[in-house]
Scaffold this motif. Structure first.
Motif, PDB file in Angstrom:
ATOM      1  N   GLU A 167      46.957  44.249  48.233  1.00  0.00           N
ATOM      2  CA  GLU A 167      46.998  42.921  47.629  1.00  0.00           C
ATOM      3  C   GLU A 167      48.421  42.519  47.205  1.00  0.00           C
ATOM      4  OE1 GLU A 167      44.277  41.041  47.735  1.00  0.00           O
ATOM      5  OE2 GLU A 167      43.370  42.782  48.713  1.00  0.00           O
ATOM      6  N   GLU A 225      37.504  49.100  45.885  1.00  0.00           N
ATOM      7  CA  GLU A 225      37.606  47.782  46.496  1.00  0.00           C
ATOM      8  C   GLU A 225      36.561  47.649  47.603  1.00  0.00           C
ATOM      9  OE1 GLU A 225      41.610  46.657  47.673  1.00  0.00           O
ATOM     10  OE2 GLU A 225      42.401  48.175  46.292  1.00  0.00           O
ATOM     11  N   GLY A 250      45.080  48.850  44.863  1.00  0.00           N
ATOM     12  CA  GLY A 250      45.438  47.444  45.020  1.00  0.00           C
ATOM     13  C   GLY A 250      46.715  47.203  45.801  1.00  0.00           C
TER      14      GLY A 250
END
Length: 167
Positions: free
Chosen positions: A100, A160, A97
């Motif tokens: 992000e 993802e 992540g």
């Protein structure tokens, strides 16, 4: 056999059944969790069907994406894995992540290349420095495409959704 011996055997039998049942539940759930983590780690995505917790796995990488993942993996293992893991903090932050957590990929790439220079420009970089108490070394020997392949690999391994912009 007297009543106390029969009662003792009955209690031992019931206890054994309970222990075996609980261990089976724990073992099966642990295996499901490990399998789910493995699936999420190696495929583009997972789709829960809602039927008995079954998970459908699909891998939608095309040839170009497979090559990017291969390059990113080699670069990651040779340069990043000493300090970073995907899902846990090591010397540095967990990387699942990571894209992000930054305003843009360009900003993240600039940070990877020159972390000490970015700390005054970016609040997240400042927070990381406060948490870890050290700077990541400069990785300015990478070009942007190499860093993008590492980031693509991280996204892919983290489960993802990944895509490649075609020029």
């Amino acid at each position: 056999m007297n009543n106390s011996t029969s009662l003792y055997i009955f209690i031992i039998t019931i206890g054994t059944i309970i222990i075996l049942s609980l261990s089976k539940i724990f073992f099966d759930e642990k295996m499901w969790i490990e399998k789910e983590e493995e699936v999420k780690g190696w495929y583009c995505g997972t789709v829960p069907t809602g039927i008995d917790g079954e998970i459908l796995v699909f891998d939608s990488l095309n040839i170009q994406q497979e090559e990017i993942v291969k390059i990113g993996k080699e670069l990651f293992e040779g340069n990043c894995a000493q300090c970073h893991a995907l899902n846990k903090k090591v010397v540095g932050s967990a990387l699942a992540g990571v894209s992000e957590r930054w305003e843009s990929e360009e900003q993240l790439i600039e940070f990877i290349k020159y972390p000490e220079q970015i700390i005054n420009k970016n609040k997240y970089a400042q927070e990381m420095y406060e948490e870890y108490g050290q700077f990541m070394p400069n990785h300015d020997f990478f070009d942007d495409e190499q860093l993008k392949s590492i980031l693509f690999y991280i996204k892919y391994r983290s489960g993802e959704k990944v895509y490649v912009e075609l020029n």
